[in-house]
Write a protein that holds these residues in place. Structure first.
Motif, PDB file in Angstrom:
ATOM      1  N   UNK A 222      23.827  14.294  82.871  1.00 21.12           N
ATOM      2  CA  UNK A 222      24.303  15.767  83.379  1.00 21.12           C
ATOM      3  C   UNK A 222      23.536  16.119  84.105  1.00 21.12           C
ATOM      4  N   UNK A 223      22.655  15.629  84.436  1.00 17.86           N
ATOM      5  CA  UNK A 223      21.757  16.634  85.570  1.00 17.86           C
ATOM      6  C   UNK A 223      21.861  15.154  86.959  1.00 17.86           C
ATOM      7  N   UNK A 224      21.846  14.239  86.719  1.00 14.60           N
ATOM      8  CA  UNK A 224      22.164  13.459  87.817  1.00 14.60           C
ATOM      9  C   UNK A 224      23.871  13.145  87.866  1.00 14.60           C
ATOM     10  N   UNK A 225      25.136  13.291  87.697  1.00 19.46           N
ATOM     11  CA  UNK A 225      26.204  14.096  87.871  1.00 19.46           C
ATOM     12  C   UNK A 225      26.253  14.509  88.415  1.00 19.46           C
ATOM     13  N   UNK A 226      25.919  16.009  88.253  1.00 17.82           N
ATOM     14  CA  UNK A 226      25.785  17.433  88.810  1.00 17.82           C
ATOM     15  C   UNK A 226      25.599  17.172  90.327  1.00 17.82           C
ATOM     16  N   UNK A 227      24.548  16.856  90.907  1.00 17.59           N
ATOM     17  CA  UNK A 227      23.897  16.456  92.189  1.00 17.59           C
ATOM     18  C   UNK A 227      24.337  15.572  92.610  1.00 17.59           C
ATOM     19  N   UNK A 228      25.117  14.973  92.240  1.00 14.86           N
ATOM     20  CA  UNK A 228      26.168  13.742  93.168  1.00 14.86           C
ATOM     21  C   UNK A 228      27.078  14.722  93.392  1.00 14.86           C
TER      22      UNK A 228
ATOM     23  N   UNK B  40      16.193  20.468  96.519  1.00 13.29           N
ATOM     24  CA  UNK B  40      15.292  20.148  95.854  1.00 13.29           C
ATOM     25  C   UNK B  40      14.949  21.837  95.192  1.00 13.29           C
ATOM     26  N   UNK B  41      15.808  22.993  95.673  1.00 12.36           N
ATOM     27  CA  UNK B  41      15.482  24.241  95.093  1.00 12.36           C
ATOM     28  C   UNK B  41      16.053  24.487  93.273  1.00 12.36           C
ATOM     29  N   UNK B  42      17.497  23.378  93.600  1.00 10.84           N
ATOM     30  CA  UNK B  42      18.244  23.510  92.777  1.00 10.84           C
ATOM     31  C   UNK B  42      17.989  22.207  91.091  1.00 10.84           C
ATOM     32  N   UNK B  43      17.194  21.286  91.622  1.00  8.08           N
ATOM     33  CA  UNK B  43      17.267  20.578  90.770  1.00  8.08           C
ATOM     34  C   UNK B  43      15.794  21.292  89.586  1.00  8.08           C
ATOM     35  N   UNK B  44      15.089  22.163  89.140  1.00 10.88           N
ATOM     36  CA  UNK B  44      15.159  22.919  88.471  1.00 10.88           C
ATOM     37  C   UNK B  44      15.468  23.143  87.515  1.00 10.88           C
ATOM     38  N   UNK B  45      16.672  24.324  88.084  1.00 10.30           N
ATOM     39  CA  UNK B  45      17.076  25.126  87.405  1.00 10.30           C
ATOM     40  C   UNK B  45      18.395  24.330  85.962  1.00 10.30           C
ATOM     41  N   UNK B  46      18.847  22.996  87.226  1.00  8.28           N
ATOM     42  CA  UNK B  46      20.253  22.003  86.492  1.00  8.28           C
ATOM     43  C   UNK B  46      19.820  21.219  85.393  1.00  8.28           C
ATOM     44  N   UNK B  47      18.319  20.872  85.358  1.00  4.97           N
ATOM     45  CA  UNK B  47      17.836  20.398  84.370  1.00  4.97           C
ATOM     46  C   UNK B  47      18.054  21.456  83.233  1.00  4.97           C
ATOM     47  N   UNK B  48      16.890  22.629  83.751  1.00  2.00           N
ATOM     48  CA  UNK B  48      16.461  23.027  82.539  1.00  2.00           C
ATOM     49  C   UNK B  48      17.982  24.101  81.779  1.00  2.00           C
ATOM     50  N   UNK B  49      18.658  23.576  82.607  1.00  2.00           N
ATOM     51  CA  UNK B  49      20.639  24.197  81.832  1.00  2.00           C
ATOM     52  C   UNK B  49      20.585  22.692  81.520  1.00  2.00           C
ATOM     53  N   UNK B  50      20.610  22.107  81.317  1.00  2.00           N
ATOM     54  CA  UNK B  50      21.167  21.186  80.850  1.00  2.00           C
ATOM     55  C   UNK B  50      20.465  20.622  79.408  1.00  2.00           C
ATOM     56  N   UNK B  51      19.391  20.421  79.361  1.00  2.00           N
ATOM     57  CA  UNK B  51      17.948  20.308  78.183  1.00  2.00           C
ATOM     58  C   UNK B  51      18.392  22.054  77.093  1.00  2.00           C
ATOM     59  N   UNK B  52      18.763  22.645  77.586  1.00  2.23           N
ATOM     60  CA  UNK B  52      19.329  24.240  77.415  1.00  2.23           C
ATOM     61  C   UNK B  52      20.690  23.907  76.377  1.00  2.23           C
ATOM     62  N   UNK B  53      21.442  23.522  76.461  1.00  2.00           N
ATOM     63  CA  UNK B  53      22.828  23.044  75.659  1.00  2.00           C
ATOM     64  C   UNK B  53      22.485  21.563  75.053  1.00  2.00           C
ATOM     65  N   UNK B  54      21.893  20.272  75.856  1.00  3.19           N
ATOM     66  CA  UNK B  54      22.510  19.260  74.545  1.00  3.19           C
ATOM     67  C   UNK B  54      21.088  19.769  73.297  1.00  3.19           C
TER      68      UNK B  54
END
Length: 258
Positions: free
Chosen positions: A83-89, A136-150
């Motif tokens: 999910x993180x990689x798709x969102x980042x793309x 680089x500023x967005x990757x932390x927030x995106x990863x945090x949200x992804x694991x917080x949902x899964x």
């Protein structure tokens, strides 16, 4: 130096006491991420390398550290990573376009005096550097949200094994909505907390609201917050859908085998 060591020791002890082994891995991950960022910055100084590609590679490695190293390899972390990689793309194209069109790269006029003694002809594309900073500023927030949902979705399937995929997807969206507001506000207050001195400086320079909004330094940070907020919003349905597909597929297979 002694203060930094003491604070690091306190942080380490608290993470061990509260998180146990996972807390120790989280503490180690902090240093691993620092090393990754440091190496990425060093490679960015080479004009022959693309800073954006380096940033994307570093972001992927950081995601692996934050997900697989801390939480081990399992369905929760696998779904969060995809999910993180798709969102980042998806964000990549938006960030590159915004950086180029809004011309937020480089330095603001407030920084000219400090930079006057240095040469700016260093052979690096500052448009790509600006895009790299936002990514680089967005990757932390995106990863945090992804694991917080899964993670809670995995618990839902564990306690309700007969749940349907659509119902699980809806539950993931509901979880994401609760997280969305708090994370967006966290990004907002993190900016004002770190740039409070800049805002006071603007006041001393008698800047009007228009001057502040049009300042390169201020607008660059606001755009970074907006991009991170967009990433946080996009990753919620993506993670919910991928996690539902992962968990329900496994659940159906298990029932067939039984």
């Amino acid at each position: 130096m002694n203060t930094l060591v003491c604070l690091a020791a306190i942080l380490f002890l608290l993470m061990i006491m509260i998180g146990g082994r996972k807390g120790a891995r989280s503490f180690t991950a902090l240093f691993l991420n620092f090393v990754i960022l440091f190496l990425a910055i060093l490679f960015m100084a080479d004009p022959n390398l693309n800073p954006i590609l380096l940033t994307l590679a570093a972001s992927a490695i950081i995601s692996c550290v934050n997900l697989f190293f801390i939480n081990e390899v399992n369905q929760k972390t696998a779904a969060a990573f995809i999910s993180t990689m798709i969102t980042l793309a998806m964000l990549y194209f938006l960030i590159v376009i915004l950086t180029d069109k809004f011309m937020i790269q480089g330095f603001g006029e407030e920084e000219v005096e400090e930079l006057s003694m240095f040469s700016l002809f260093i052979g690096i594309d500052f448009v790509k550097i600006g895009a790299s900073v936002i990514i680089m500023s967005t990757i932390g927030a995106i990863t945090d949200i992804a694991i917080s949902i899964t993670s809670p979705m995995h618990e839902i399937v564990k306690h309700h094994p007969n749940i349907k995929r659509k119902e699980l997807f809806t539950s993931g969206l509901s979880i994401g909505r609760d997280i969305l507001g708090t994370n967006t506000n966290t990004l907002f207050f993190a900016f004002f907390g770190s740039y409070l001195g800049l805002l006071i400086w603007f006041k001393d320079l008698s800047y009007s609201i228009g001057d502040i909004v049009n300042s390169k330094v201020f607008s660059a940070e606001i755009i970074t917050i907006m991009c991170a907020g967009i990433g946080v919003a996009i990753v919620i349905p993506i993670t919910s859908w991928i996690a539902a597909a992962f968990y329900i597929k496994k659940n159906d297979t298990r029932r067939i085998e039984e």
